[in-house]
Design a protein around this motif. Structure first.
Motif, PDB file in Angstrom:
ATOM      1  N   TYR A  81      19.782  15.160 -61.554  1.00 45.21           N
ATOM      2  CA  TYR A  81      19.552  16.549 -61.159  1.00 45.21           C
ATOM      3  C   TYR A  81      18.735  16.684 -59.881  1.00 45.21           C
ATOM      4  O   TYR A  81      18.711  17.742 -59.276  1.00 45.21           O
ATOM      5  N   GLN A  82      18.065  15.622 -59.465  1.00 43.95           N
ATOM      6  CA  GLN A  82      17.109  15.697 -58.362  1.00 43.95           C
ATOM      7  C   GLN A  82      17.714  16.190 -57.047  1.00 43.95           C
ATOM      8  O   GLN A  82      17.235  17.160 -56.456  1.00 43.95           O
ATOM      9  N   THR A  83      18.765  15.553 -56.574  1.00 41.74           N
ATOM     10  CA  THR A  83      19.322  15.956 -55.279  1.00 41.74           C
ATOM     11  C   THR A  83      19.963  17.342 -55.353  1.00 41.74           C
ATOM     12  O   THR A  83      19.893  18.102 -54.391  1.00 41.74           O
ATOM     13  N   ALA A  84      20.560  17.665 -56.491  1.00 44.88           N
ATOM     14  CA  ALA A  84      21.151  19.000 -56.640  1.00 44.88           C
ATOM     15  C   ALA A  84      20.064  20.072 -56.567  1.00 44.88           C
ATOM     16  O   ALA A  84      20.255  21.127 -55.932  1.00 44.88           O
ATOM     17  N   ILE A  85      18.934  19.822 -57.177  1.00 45.44           N
ATOM     18  CA  ILE A  85      17.824  20.773 -57.140  1.00 45.44           C
ATOM     19  C   ILE A  85      17.295  20.901 -55.714  1.00 45.44           C
ATOM     20  O   ILE A  85      17.061  22.011 -55.222  1.00 45.44           O
ATOM     21  N   ILE A  86      17.120  19.781 -55.050  1.00 44.64           N
ATOM     22  CA  ILE A  86      16.615  19.808 -53.673  1.00 44.64           C
ATOM     23  C   ILE A  86      17.565  20.584 -52.756  1.00 44.64           C
ATOM     24  O   ILE A  86      17.134  21.447 -51.980  1.00 44.64           O
ATOM     25  N   HIS A  87      18.845  20.315 -52.875  1.00 41.41           N
ATOM     26  CA  HIS A  87      19.818  21.008 -52.015  1.00 41.41           C
ATOM     27  C   HIS A  87      19.940  22.487 -52.378  1.00 41.41           C
ATOM     28  O   HIS A  87      20.134  23.320 -51.477  1.00 41.41           O
ATOM     29  N   HIS A  88      19.799  22.816 -53.636  1.00 40.00           N
ATOM     30  CA  HIS A  88      19.857  24.227 -54.038  1.00 40.00           C
ATOM     31  C   HIS A  88      18.646  24.984 -53.481  1.00 40.00           C
ATOM     32  O   HIS A  88      18.788  26.090 -52.957  1.00 40.00           O
ATOM     33  N   LEU A  89      17.482  24.387 -53.594  1.00 37.11           N
ATOM     34  CA  LEU A  89      16.280  25.043 -53.066  1.00 37.11           C
ATOM     35  C   LEU A  89      16.363  25.211 -51.557  1.00 37.11           C
ATOM     36  O   LEU A  89      16.082  26.284 -51.024  1.00 37.11           O
ATOM     37  N   SER A  90      16.766  24.151 -50.863  1.00 36.37           N
ATOM     38  CA  SER A  90      16.766  24.206 -49.398  1.00 36.37           C
ATOM     39  C   SER A  90      17.946  24.983 -48.832  1.00 36.37           C
ATOM     40  O   SER A  90      17.818  25.616 -47.787  1.00 36.37           O
ATOM     41  N   GLY A  91      19.077  24.954 -49.505  1.00 35.58           N
ATOM     42  CA  GLY A  91      20.265  25.589 -48.964  1.00 35.58           C
ATOM     43  C   GLY A  91      20.556  26.975 -49.473  1.00 35.58           C
ATOM     44  O   GLY A  91      21.269  27.750 -48.827  1.00 35.58           O
ATOM     45  N   VAL A  92      20.017  27.324 -50.634  1.00 33.70           N
ATOM     46  CA  VAL A  92      20.308  28.630 -51.236  1.00 33.70           C
ATOM     47  C   VAL A  92      19.046  29.466 -51.383  1.00 33.70           C
ATOM     48  O   VAL A  92      18.983  30.607 -50.917  1.00 33.70           O
ATOM     49  N   LYS A  93      18.038  28.922 -52.007  1.00 34.48           N
ATOM     50  CA  LYS A  93      16.860  29.731 -52.342  1.00 34.48           C
ATOM     51  C   LYS A  93      15.916  29.951 -51.161  1.00 34.48           C
ATOM     52  O   LYS A  93      15.220  30.959 -51.114  1.00 34.48           O
ATOM     53  N   LEU A  94      15.882  29.041 -50.198  1.00 31.80           N
ATOM     54  CA  LEU A  94      15.037  29.269 -49.023  1.00 31.80           C
ATOM     55  C   LEU A  94      15.589  30.367 -48.123  1.00 31.80           C
ATOM     56  O   LEU A  94      14.865  30.885 -47.271  1.00 31.80           O
ATOM     57  N   ILE A  95      16.847  30.726 -48.311  1.00 39.41           N
ATOM     58  CA  ILE A  95      17.417  31.810 -47.509  1.00 39.41           C
ATOM     59  C   ILE A  95      17.773  33.008 -48.390  1.00 39.41           C
ATOM     60  O   ILE A  95      18.627  33.815 -48.041  1.00 39.41           O
ATOM     61  N   HIS A  96      17.098  33.126 -49.505  1.00 40.48           N
ATOM     62  CA  HIS A  96      17.309  34.245 -50.424  1.00 40.48           C
ATOM     63  C   HIS A  96      16.752  35.523 -49.809  1.00 40.48           C
ATOM     64  O   HIS A  96      15.787  35.485 -49.053  1.00 40.48           O
ATOM     65  N   TRP A  97      17.340  36.652 -50.150  1.00 46.69           N
ATOM     66  CA  TRP A  97      16.896  37.921 -49.573  1.00 46.69           C
ATOM     67  C   TRP A  97      15.502  38.324 -50.040  1.00 46.69           C
ATOM     68  O   TRP A  97      14.794  39.046 -49.352  1.00 46.69           O
ATOM     69  N   ASP A  98      15.077  37.848 -51.206  1.00 48.44           N
ATOM     70  CA  ASP A  98      13.769  38.210 -51.751  1.00 48.44           C
ATOM     71  C   ASP A  98      12.702  37.261 -51.190  1.00 48.44           C
ATOM     72  O   ASP A  98      12.779  36.048 -51.368  1.00 48.44           O
ATOM     73  N   GLN A  99      11.707  37.830 -50.541  1.00 51.33           N
ATOM     74  CA  GLN A  99      10.657  37.026 -49.903  1.00 51.33           C
ATOM     75  C   GLN A  99       9.905  36.168 -50.915  1.00 51.33           C
ATOM     76  O   GLN A  99       9.577  35.018 -50.635  1.00 51.33           O
TER      77      GLN A  99
END
Length: 190
Positions: A81-99
């Motif tokens: 799960y490690q790389t999937a979590i890292i990529h999800h955080l960096s690629g999806v959640k860091l550019i989320h509309w909610d600050q």
């Protein structure tokens, strides 16, 4: 047997949703779906299923801060799960509309980066550095937060010295990041 080829993708998607969805009901529903899948498909099909279920249960996922920080870090210790979590955080959640999601994501990414700093330095940081100059202010903000948190972690781990995880090009880019953004007048939001 029908689900067998899809089990890995399904388990990762359910874990990511149970950890990082903005809404508590979605996090809890994903956790319940993961629990049901582990029960029906067996713990052998869903790697570390029982350990994840005891960590990410109904009550612990009720607190978003807890979910992003402690629970995500615990589950990230499982390589599947490690790389999937890292990529999800960096690629999806860091550019989320909610600050607040961007802020939580950057802190969570930094905690998880302690487990694999070389991977984050070589695969995540270059993309974030590039996105620091994006036209979209949300992408720029999240990328700056991610870079800042990763550099702090690398400093804590004493990996910023010569021969550490960052090469000279990344070090000079990081050192000139704030002046470059100011020079391009990107703090104004266009």
């Amino acid at each position: 047997s029908v689900l067998k080829p899809h089990v890995k993708m399904l388990s990762v998607a359910l874990v990511l949703t149970s950890l990082f969805d903005r809404e508590v009901n979605c996090r809890r529903a994903a956790s319940a779906a993961f629990q049901e899948s582990v029960g029906r498909q067996g713990a052998d099909s869903f790697k570390h299923g029982i350990a994840i279920l005891t960590t990410a249960d109904y009550f612990s996922l009720g607190n978003r801060n807890e979910s992003y920080s402690n629970i995500a870090l615990t589950i990230s210790k499982f390589e599947e799960y490690q790389t999937a979590i890292i990529h999800h955080l960096s690629g999806v959640k860091l550019i989320h509309w909610d600050q607040s999601i961007r802020q939580l994501s950057s802190r969570s990414l930094a905690q998880i980066a302690k487990l694999c700093p070389a991977y984050c330095a070589s695969n995540i940081l270059p993309k974030l550095l590039e996105q620091c100059f994006d036209d979209d202010i949300i992408i720029r903000h999240g990328s700056l937060l991610g870079c800042a948190e990763l550099v702090l972690v690398f400093g804590e781990l004493r990996l910023l010295h010569c021969g550490g995880v960052l090469d000279d090009k990344k070090m000079s880019t990081l050192a000139g990041l704030v002046p470059s953004i100011e020079k391009a007048r990107l703090y104004r939001g266009r």
